[in-house]
Design an enzyme around this catalytic site. Structure first.
Site, PDB file in Angstrom:
ATOM      1  N   GLU A 144      -7.173 -13.626  -0.785  1.00  0.00           N
ATOM      2  CA  GLU A 144      -6.199 -12.630  -0.332  1.00  0.00           C
ATOM      3  C   GLU A 144      -5.749 -13.034   1.067  1.00  0.00           C
ATOM      4  O   GLU A 144      -6.212 -12.521   2.064  1.00  0.00           O
ATOM      5  CB  GLU A 144      -6.803 -11.226  -0.349  1.00  0.00           C
ATOM      6  CG  GLU A 144      -5.760 -10.155  -0.117  1.00  0.00           C
ATOM      7  CD  GLU A 144      -6.324  -8.747  -0.134  1.00  0.00           C
ATOM      8  OE1 GLU A 144      -5.515  -7.814  -0.025  1.00  0.00           O
ATOM      9  OE2 GLU A 144      -7.550  -8.581  -0.255  1.00  0.00           O
ATOM     10  N   HIS A 156      -6.419  -7.544   7.832  1.00  0.00           N
ATOM     11  CA  HIS A 156      -6.543  -8.998   7.941  1.00  0.00           C
ATOM     12  C   HIS A 156      -6.271  -9.403   9.378  1.00  0.00           C
ATOM     13  O   HIS A 156      -5.327  -8.902  10.010  1.00  0.00           O
ATOM     14  CB  HIS A 156      -5.553  -9.705   7.005  1.00  0.00           C
ATOM     15  CG  HIS A 156      -5.852  -9.504   5.557  1.00  0.00           C
ATOM     16  ND1 HIS A 156      -6.491 -10.455   4.789  1.00  0.00           N
ATOM     17  CD2 HIS A 156      -5.617  -8.452   4.731  1.00  0.00           C
ATOM     18  CE1 HIS A 156      -6.622  -9.993   3.553  1.00  0.00           C
ATOM     19  NE2 HIS A 156      -6.106  -8.780   3.494  1.00  0.00           N
ATOM     20  N   HIS A 231      -2.346  -4.576  -4.955  1.00  0.00           N
ATOM     21  CA  HIS A 231      -2.490  -3.150  -4.644  1.00  0.00           C
ATOM     22  C   HIS A 231      -1.140  -2.471  -4.332  1.00  0.00           C
ATOM     23  O   HIS A 231      -0.769  -2.282  -3.188  1.00  0.00           O
ATOM     24  CB  HIS A 231      -3.531  -2.861  -3.570  1.00  0.00           C
ATOM     25  CG  HIS A 231      -3.565  -3.754  -2.369  1.00  0.00           C
ATOM     26  ND1 HIS A 231      -2.444  -4.037  -1.603  1.00  0.00           N
ATOM     27  CD2 HIS A 231      -4.601  -4.407  -1.770  1.00  0.00           C
ATOM     28  CE1 HIS A 231      -2.789  -4.806  -0.598  1.00  0.00           C
ATOM     29  NE2 HIS A 231      -4.084  -5.053  -0.679  1.00  0.00           N
ATOM     30  N   ASN A 234       0.445  -0.458  -1.192  1.00  0.00           N
ATOM     31  CA  ASN A 234      -0.301  -0.792   0.029  1.00  0.00           C
ATOM     32  C   ASN A 234       0.012  -2.216   0.471  1.00  0.00           C
ATOM     33  O   ASN A 234      -0.036  -3.149  -0.320  1.00  0.00           O
ATOM     34  CB  ASN A 234      -1.804  -0.623  -0.209  1.00  0.00           C
ATOM     35  CG  ASN A 234      -2.161   0.808  -0.567  1.00  0.00           C
ATOM     36  OD1 ASN A 234      -2.575   1.097  -1.678  1.00  0.00           O
ATOM     37  ND2 ASN A 234      -1.972   1.726   0.364  1.00  0.00           N
ATOM     38  N   GLY A 235       0.327  -2.367   1.761  1.00  0.00           N
ATOM     39  CA  GLY A 235       0.646  -3.694   2.282  1.00  0.00           C
ATOM     40  C   GLY A 235       2.049  -4.143   1.914  1.00  0.00           C
ATOM     41  O   GLY A 235       2.289  -5.346   1.738  1.00  0.00           O
ATOM     42  N   ARG A 242      18.125   2.735  -1.493  1.00  0.00           N
ATOM     43  CA  ARG A 242      18.987   1.587  -1.195  1.00  0.00           C
ATOM     44  C   ARG A 242      18.181   0.322  -0.920  1.00  0.00           C
ATOM     45  O   ARG A 242      18.755  -0.743  -0.716  1.00  0.00           O
ATOM     46  CB  ARG A 242      19.899   1.900  -0.002  1.00  0.00           C
ATOM     47  CG  ARG A 242      21.024   2.873  -0.335  1.00  0.00           C
ATOM     48  CD  ARG A 242      22.058   2.941   0.778  1.00  0.00           C
ATOM     49  NE  ARG A 242      21.473   3.433   2.016  1.00  0.00           N
ATOM     50  CZ  ARG A 242      21.372   4.738   2.315  1.00  0.00           C
ATOM     51  NH1 ARG A 242      21.792   5.655   1.451  1.00  0.00           N
ATOM     52  NH2 ARG A 242      20.850   5.117   3.470  1.00  0.00           N
ATOM     53  N   ASP A 263      -8.046   5.651  -5.875  1.00  0.00           N
ATOM     54  CA  ASP A 263      -9.110   6.440  -5.263  1.00  0.00           C
ATOM     55  C   ASP A 263      -8.610   7.756  -4.689  1.00  0.00           C
ATOM     56  O   ASP A 263      -9.371   8.503  -4.072  1.00  0.00           O
ATOM     57  CB  ASP A 263      -9.830   5.640  -4.178  1.00  0.00           C
ATOM     58  CG  ASP A 263      -8.903   5.177  -3.050  1.00  0.00           C
ATOM     59  OD1 ASP A 263      -7.676   5.420  -3.143  1.00  0.00           O
ATOM     60  OD2 ASP A 263      -9.408   4.570  -2.080  1.00  0.00           O
ATOM     61  N   GLY A 264      -7.322   8.053  -4.862  1.00  0.00           N
ATOM     62  CA  GLY A 264      -6.755   9.275  -4.305  1.00  0.00           C
ATOM     63  C   GLY A 264      -6.467   9.181  -2.826  1.00  0.00           C
ATOM     64  O   GLY A 264      -5.961  10.146  -2.233  1.00  0.00           O
ATOM     65  N   ASP A 288     -10.798  -2.869  -4.838  1.00  0.00           N
ATOM     66  CA  ASP A 288     -10.647  -3.380  -3.467  1.00  0.00           C
ATOM     67  C   ASP A 288     -11.883  -3.007  -2.652  1.00  0.00           C
ATOM     68  O   ASP A 288     -11.820  -2.792  -1.443  1.00  0.00           O
ATOM     69  CB  ASP A 288      -9.377  -2.828  -2.821  1.00  0.00           C
ATOM     70  CG  ASP A 288      -8.910  -3.643  -1.615  1.00  0.00           C
ATOM     71  OD1 ASP A 288      -9.350  -4.811  -1.486  1.00  0.00           O
ATOM     72  OD2 ASP A 288      -8.128  -3.128  -0.797  1.00  0.00           O
TER      73      ASP A 288
END
Length: 398
Positions: A144, A156, A231, A234-235, A242, A263-264, A288
């Site tokens: 990753e 990261h 994911h 996320n990220g 638009r 995971d909510g 993750d």
């Protein structure tokens, strides 16, 4: 009805179950198989009704499931750790990671390594490759990074992020010794499209993630051979009317699997529900998970970054003691499946497939026409789930 001949020895029979192991498009609990027979960790019979009785021998363990769900054990293609350990800690601690995930129904996983320098990541992949060779339950390695966008770096280290130049790509492939099955990269980086071609030609699945790419850049990456979205939500940028971004580019590419940390916390249920509706059969539940999974709140490390876990939520810990971005999760696959049914609105069979069959397809380990993992002749790795999709018992062979 089962037509298999009963073998002389049968180790176990599970009966009065509802087997969640069929094509969700045609599946009905009214017509689902209700029993499974196992010898030497292999399915030797399955069917409906009372035919399980002809598989029972004097030494056979007979398990009355009492109407609970019987499902294939889970497959997690994005896992950083558990049990107080991360995958970078090396093979001596792999057992601690595997034990936590197995207890929650996961039979196989991909070891995911966070960004590092090319030298550091190469060394980690070389060690990880030995573990993958030695353990049936390790499907391979996932890098990753470090080919990620600084703008969407998440947990990261920014100082190690770089572009996927040919020499760096070849060094990672070399170090992984054929065990690299997935790499996450940002397709807007210089050299990214060429790197996608190099990785895919080596049999590595390329995932778009930790990216500032818009719809068009992401679509070009998927056209070039990228086949996973790391994911979802996320990220990366979100969905705007638009600027639909990489998420809808993935939805529009029918060969792309979308990872979901269910995971909510990482993704709110309505957003997860939208993705499940837009890309049915293409959502892969992942954890993750990092070192704190199966442990408690406290201070941990992910890669080179300090992480604080409070109320089960992992975040990067800053020098002043405050917390920043989410740093992986403490999720287990059984909870992801339970939430998929209770909150996202997936059917039990669709949720189970999102945690087992879909991840295997994403890695190219299963043909599209295969809809069952508990077929006669296949391994009998399975999990018994109650009506609320909580684990009652796990059977996973070595």
């Amino acid at each position: 009805m089962s037509t298999e001949a009963a073998p002389e020895r049968v180790d176990a029979v599970v009966h009065d179950a509802v087997i969640l192991d069929s094509d969700p498009a045609t599946y009905s609990t009214d017509f689902a198989d209700t029993w499974l027979a196992v010898t030497d960790g292999t399915v030797v019979g399955r069917g409906r009704g009372q035919h399980w009785q002809r598989f029972v021998r004097p030494d056979t363990e007979v398990v009355d499931a009492g109407g609970s769900f019987l499902a294939p054990a889970f497959v997690d293609i994005h896992t950083h750790g558990a049990g107080g350990r991360n995958v970078e800690d090396g093979p001596d601690h792999l057992g601690e990671i595997l034990a936590v995930h197995r207890a929650h129904g996961t039979r196989a996983l991909v070891l995911s390594f966070v960004s590092d320098t090319i030298d550091g990541l190469s060394a980690a992949l070389r060690t990880g490759a030995r573990a993958a060779h030695d353990h049936r339950c390790v499907l391979g390695l996932h890098a990753e990074g470090p080919f990620l966008s600084p703008e969407f770096k998440g947990a990261h280290s920014p100082e190690v992020l770089t572009s996927p130049m040919p020499e760096a790509v070849d060094r990672l492939l070399d170090a992984a010794d054929g065990q690299l099955v997935q790499v996450t990269l940002a397709p807007e980086l210089p050299g990214a499209l060429e790197a996608i071609e190099r990785f895919t030609s080596a049999g590595v699945r390329v995932a778009v993630g930790h990216t500032a790419a818009g719809y068009d850049e992401a679509a070009r990456a998927f056209d070039a051979g990228a086949s996973i979205l790391t994911h979802v939500f996320n990220g990366m940028s979100g969905i705007h009317h638009r600027g639909p971004g990489p998420i809808l580019a993935a939805v529009d590419a029918p060969h792309v699997t979308l990872e979901l940390i269910n995971d909510g916390i990482h993704v709110h249920a309505p957003a997860a529900r939208m993705i499940a509706d837009l890309a049915p059969g293409r959502v892969a539940l992942i954890t993750d998970a990092m070192a704190a999974t199966g442990m408690g709140d406290g201070d941990y490390v992910l890669g080179a970054l300090p992480v604080r876990v409070e109320d089960g939520v992992a975040r990067v810990r800053r020098e002043d003691g405050s917390v920043g971005s989410i740093a992986g999760s403490t999720l287990t696959m059984d909870e992801a499946v339970r939430r998929a049914v209770a909150e996202v609105g997936m059917s039990p069979v669709a949720a189970v497939q999102a945690a087992s069959l879909v991840p295997l397809r994403a890695l190219g380990l299963l043909e599209p026409e295969v809809h069952s993992l508990l077929r006669v002749g296949e391994r009998a790795d399975c999990v018994l789930l109650d009506a609320s999709m909580r684990v009652e018992r796990v059977w996973i062979g070595d």
